[in-house]
Design a protein around this motif. Structure first.
Motif, PDB file in Angstrom:
ATOM      1  N   GLN A  33       2.179  10.136   8.409  1.00 62.31           N
ATOM      2  CA  GLN A  33       3.485   9.793   7.840  1.00 62.31           C
ATOM      3  C   GLN A  33       3.519   8.352   7.327  1.00 62.31           C
ATOM      4  O   GLN A  33       3.954   8.094   6.215  1.00 62.31           O
ATOM      5  CB  GLN A  33       4.614   9.999   8.859  1.00 62.31           C
ATOM      6  CG  GLN A  33       4.977  11.455   9.095  1.00 62.31           C
ATOM      7  CD  GLN A  33       3.964  12.157   9.989  1.00 62.31           C
ATOM      8  OE1 GLN A  33       3.445  11.573  10.929  1.00 62.31           O
ATOM      9  NE2 GLN A  33       3.677  13.408   9.685  1.00 62.31           N
ATOM     10  N   SER A  34       3.062   7.417   8.138  1.00 65.45           N
ATOM     11  CA  SER A  34       3.129   5.997   7.751  1.00 65.45           C
ATOM     12  C   SER A  34       1.882   5.531   7.003  1.00 65.45           C
ATOM     13  O   SER A  34       1.879   4.450   6.435  1.00 65.45           O
ATOM     14  CB  SER A  34       3.311   5.128   8.998  1.00 65.45           C
ATOM     15  OG  SER A  34       2.125   5.136   9.786  1.00 65.45           O
ATOM     16  N   ARG A  35       0.808   6.344   7.024  1.00 65.19           N
ATOM     17  CA  ARG A  35      -0.492   6.021   6.414  1.00 65.19           C
ATOM     18  C   ARG A  35      -1.168   4.807   7.086  1.00 65.19           C
ATOM     19  O   ARG A  35      -2.029   4.179   6.511  1.00 65.19           O
ATOM     20  CB  ARG A  35      -0.357   5.818   4.915  1.00 65.19           C
ATOM     21  CG  ARG A  35       0.055   7.074   4.188  1.00 65.19           C
ATOM     22  CD  ARG A  35       0.266   6.895   2.710  1.00 65.19           C
ATOM     23  NE  ARG A  35      -0.824   6.196   2.062  1.00 65.19           N
ATOM     24  CZ  ARG A  35      -0.675   5.467   0.969  1.00 65.19           C
ATOM     25  NH1 ARG A  35       0.510   5.347   0.408  1.00 65.19           N
ATOM     26  NH2 ARG A  35      -1.704   4.864   0.431  1.00 65.19           N
ATOM     27  N   ALA A  36      -0.777   4.521   8.325  1.00 64.48           N
ATOM     28  CA  ALA A  36      -1.449   3.484   9.105  1.00 64.48           C
ATOM     29  C   ALA A  36      -2.728   4.074   9.693  1.00 64.48           C
ATOM     30  O   ALA A  36      -2.808   5.279   9.937  1.00 64.48           O
ATOM     31  CB  ALA A  36      -0.544   2.982  10.220  1.00 64.48           C
ATOM     32  N   TYR A  37      -3.735   3.220   9.915  1.00 64.19           N
ATOM     33  CA  TYR A  37      -4.994   3.694  10.488  1.00 64.19           C
ATOM     34  C   TYR A  37      -5.595   2.645  11.411  1.00 64.19           C
ATOM     35  O   TYR A  37      -5.294   1.456  11.306  1.00 64.19           O
ATOM     36  CB  TYR A  37      -5.998   4.067   9.389  1.00 64.19           C
ATOM     37  CG  TYR A  37      -6.458   2.879   8.576  1.00 64.19           C
ATOM     38  CD1 TYR A  37      -7.592   2.164   8.943  1.00 64.19           C
ATOM     39  CD2 TYR A  37      -5.754   2.465   7.456  1.00 64.19           C
ATOM     40  CE1 TYR A  37      -8.017   1.063   8.206  1.00 64.19           C
ATOM     41  CE2 TYR A  37      -6.171   1.375   6.718  1.00 64.19           C
ATOM     42  CZ  TYR A  37      -7.302   0.680   7.095  1.00 64.19           C
ATOM     43  OH  TYR A  37      -7.702  -0.411   6.368  1.00 64.19           O
ATOM     44  N   THR A  38      -6.450   3.120  12.317  1.00 66.84           N
ATOM     45  CA  THR A  38      -7.168   2.247  13.240  1.00 66.84           C
ATOM     46  C   THR A  38      -8.568   2.806  13.428  1.00 66.84           C
ATOM     47  O   THR A  38      -8.742   4.013  13.566  1.00 66.84           O
ATOM     48  CB  THR A  38      -6.459   2.188  14.611  1.00 66.84           C
ATOM     49  OG1 THR A  38      -5.098   1.805  14.406  1.00 66.84           O
ATOM     50  CG2 THR A  38      -7.131   1.208  15.550  1.00 66.84           C
ATOM     51  N   ILE A  39      -9.560   1.924  13.423  1.00 68.01           N
ATOM     52  CA  ILE A  39     -10.935   2.327  13.709  1.00 68.01           C
ATOM     53  C   ILE A  39     -11.301   1.779  15.082  1.00 68.01           C
ATOM     54  O   ILE A  39     -11.184   0.579  15.325  1.00 68.01           O
ATOM     55  CB  ILE A  39     -11.915   1.809  12.646  1.00 68.01           C
ATOM     56  CG1 ILE A  39     -11.542   2.386  11.272  1.00 68.01           C
ATOM     57  CG2 ILE A  39     -13.354   2.173  13.021  1.00 68.01           C
ATOM     58  CD1 ILE A  39     -12.361   1.844  10.134  1.00 68.01           C
ATOM     59  N   SER A  48     -13.415   0.600  25.289  1.00 74.17           N
ATOM     60  CA  SER A  48     -13.077   0.857  23.891  1.00 74.17           C
ATOM     61  C   SER A  48     -12.709  -0.452  23.234  1.00 74.17           C
ATOM     62  O   SER A  48     -12.165  -1.348  23.878  1.00 74.17           O
ATOM     63  CB  SER A  48     -11.912   1.838  23.784  1.00 74.17           C
ATOM     64  OG  SER A  48     -12.281   3.090  24.302  1.00 74.17           O
ATOM     65  N   CYS A  49     -12.987  -0.537  21.933  1.00 76.80           N
ATOM     66  CA  CYS A  49     -12.711  -1.759  21.185  1.00 76.80           C
ATOM     67  C   CYS A  49     -12.122  -1.381  19.830  1.00 76.80           C
ATOM     68  O   CYS A  49     -12.709  -0.586  19.094  1.00 76.80           O
ATOM     69  CB  CYS A  49     -14.003  -2.542  20.991  1.00 76.80           C
ATOM     70  SG  CYS A  49     -13.798  -4.060  20.052  1.00 76.80           S
ATOM     71  N   ILE A  50     -10.949  -1.937  19.510  1.00 78.75           N
ATOM     72  CA  ILE A  50     -10.362  -1.729  18.194  1.00 78.75           C
ATOM     73  C   ILE A  50     -11.096  -2.648  17.228  1.00 78.75           C
ATOM     74  O   ILE A  50     -11.085  -3.866  17.388  1.00 78.75           O
ATOM     75  CB  ILE A  50      -8.852  -2.025  18.199  1.00 78.75           C
ATOM     76  CG1 ILE A  50      -8.132  -1.018  19.090  1.00 78.75           C
ATOM     77  CG2 ILE A  50      -8.292  -2.002  16.780  1.00 78.75           C
ATOM     78  CD1 ILE A  50      -6.657  -1.294  19.271  1.00 78.75           C
ATOM     79  N   LEU A  51     -11.745  -2.061  16.228  1.00 80.61           N
ATOM     80  CA  LEU A  51     -12.493  -2.844  15.248  1.00 80.61           C
ATOM     81  C   LEU A  51     -11.601  -3.358  14.133  1.00 80.61           C
ATOM     82  O   LEU A  51     -11.756  -4.488  13.681  1.00 80.61           O
ATOM     83  CB  LEU A  51     -13.636  -2.018  14.660  1.00 80.61           C
ATOM     84  CG  LEU A  51     -14.663  -1.525  15.666  1.00 80.61           C
ATOM     85  CD1 LEU A  51     -15.736  -0.708  14.963  1.00 80.61           C
ATOM     86  CD2 LEU A  51     -15.294  -2.699  16.402  1.00 80.61           C
ATOM     87  N   THR A  52     -10.680  -2.523  13.678  1.00 80.44           N
ATOM     88  CA  THR A  52      -9.748  -2.940  12.634  1.00 80.44           C
ATOM     89  C   THR A  52      -8.603  -1.951  12.555  1.00 80.44           C
ATOM     90  O   THR A  52      -8.691  -0.844  13.085  1.00 80.44           O
ATOM     91  CB  THR A  52     -10.448  -3.051  11.255  1.00 80.44           C
ATOM     92  OG1 THR A  52      -9.588  -3.696  10.323  1.00 80.44           O
ATOM     93  CG2 THR A  52     -10.857  -1.696  10.730  1.00 80.44           C
ATOM     94  N   SER A  53      -7.540  -2.365  11.916  1.00 78.89           N
ATOM     95  CA  SER A  53      -6.416  -1.465  11.656  1.00 78.89           C
ATOM     96  C   SER A  53      -5.790  -1.887  10.341  1.00 78.89           C
ATOM     97  O   SER A  53      -6.007  -2.999   9.858  1.00 78.89           O
ATOM     98  CB  SER A  53      -5.391  -1.513  12.788  1.00 78.89           C
ATOM     99  OG  SER A  53      -4.849  -2.803  12.896  1.00 78.89           O
ATOM    100  N   GLY A  54      -5.032  -0.990   9.746  1.00 77.86           N
ATOM    101  CA  GLY A  54      -4.427  -1.315   8.470  1.00 77.86           C
ATOM    102  C   GLY A  54      -3.404  -0.286   8.053  1.00 77.86           C
ATOM    103  O   GLY A  54      -3.007   0.586   8.824  1.00 77.86           O
ATOM    104  N   HIS A  55      -2.991  -0.391   6.796  1.00 79.11           N
ATOM    105  CA  HIS A  55      -1.964   0.474   6.220  1.00 79.11           C
ATOM    106  C   HIS A  55      -2.460   1.023   4.890  1.00 79.11           C
ATOM    107  O   HIS A  55      -3.505   0.613   4.386  1.00 79.11           O
ATOM    108  CB  HIS A  55      -0.660  -0.309   6.015  1.00 79.11           C
ATOM    109  CG  HIS A  55      -0.135  -0.865   7.291  1.00 79.11           C
ATOM    110  ND1 HIS A  55       0.604  -0.125   8.171  1.00 79.11           N
ATOM    111  CD2 HIS A  55      -0.267  -2.090   7.845  1.00 79.11           C
ATOM    112  CE1 HIS A  55       0.921  -0.870   9.214  1.00 79.11           C
ATOM    113  NE2 HIS A  55       0.399  -2.067   9.041  1.00 79.11           N
ATOM    114  N   GLU A  56      -1.714   1.930   4.327  1.00 80.15           N
ATOM    115  CA  GLU A  56      -1.992   2.540   3.025  1.00 80.15           C
ATOM    116  C   GLU A  56      -3.307   3.316   3.023  1.00 80.15           C
ATOM    117  O   GLU A  56      -4.078   3.272   2.069  1.00 80.15           O
ATOM    118  CB  GLU A  56      -1.979   1.487   1.911  1.00 80.15           C
ATOM    119  CG  GLU A  56      -0.642   0.801   1.785  1.00 80.15           C
ATOM    120  CD  GLU A  56      -0.608  -0.244   0.705  1.00 80.15           C
ATOM    121  OE1 GLU A  56      -1.242  -0.047  -0.349  1.00 80.15           O
ATOM    122  OE2 GLU A  56       0.062  -1.270   0.912  1.00 80.15           O
TER     123      GLU A  56
END
Length: 73
Positions: A33-39, A48-56
């Motif tokens: 819905q928001s097109r947000a993402y996280t790797i 666990s480690c969040i490498l990056t996140s973003g939008h669109e």
């Protein structure tokens, strides 16, 4: 990721060391819905480690694999 950010796993890949032993799972989480993402990198040790996140976030499956799911390269 699912409870807080409403992101569900969309793609994942296994990372192996030079001996073929699984070391990590890389996961792409997406909120459609928001097109947000996280790797996120999940290690076999449980960390666990969040490498990056973003939008669109945008998805181009057909341009990589073709309409039949076969690699197009």
């Amino acid at each position: 990721m699912e409870n807080i950010y409403k992101e569900a796993p969309m793609m994942m890949g296994l990372v192996r060391n030079k001996h073929g032993m699984a070391q990590m799972i890389m996961v792409l989480y997406v909120n459609p819905q928001s097109r947000a993402y996280t790797i996120v990198e999940h290690s076999v040790s449980g960390m666990s480690c969040i490498l990056t996140s973003g939008h669109e976030f945008d998805y181009h499956y057909d341009s990589i694999f073709g309409p039949e799911g076969d690699p197009g390269y």
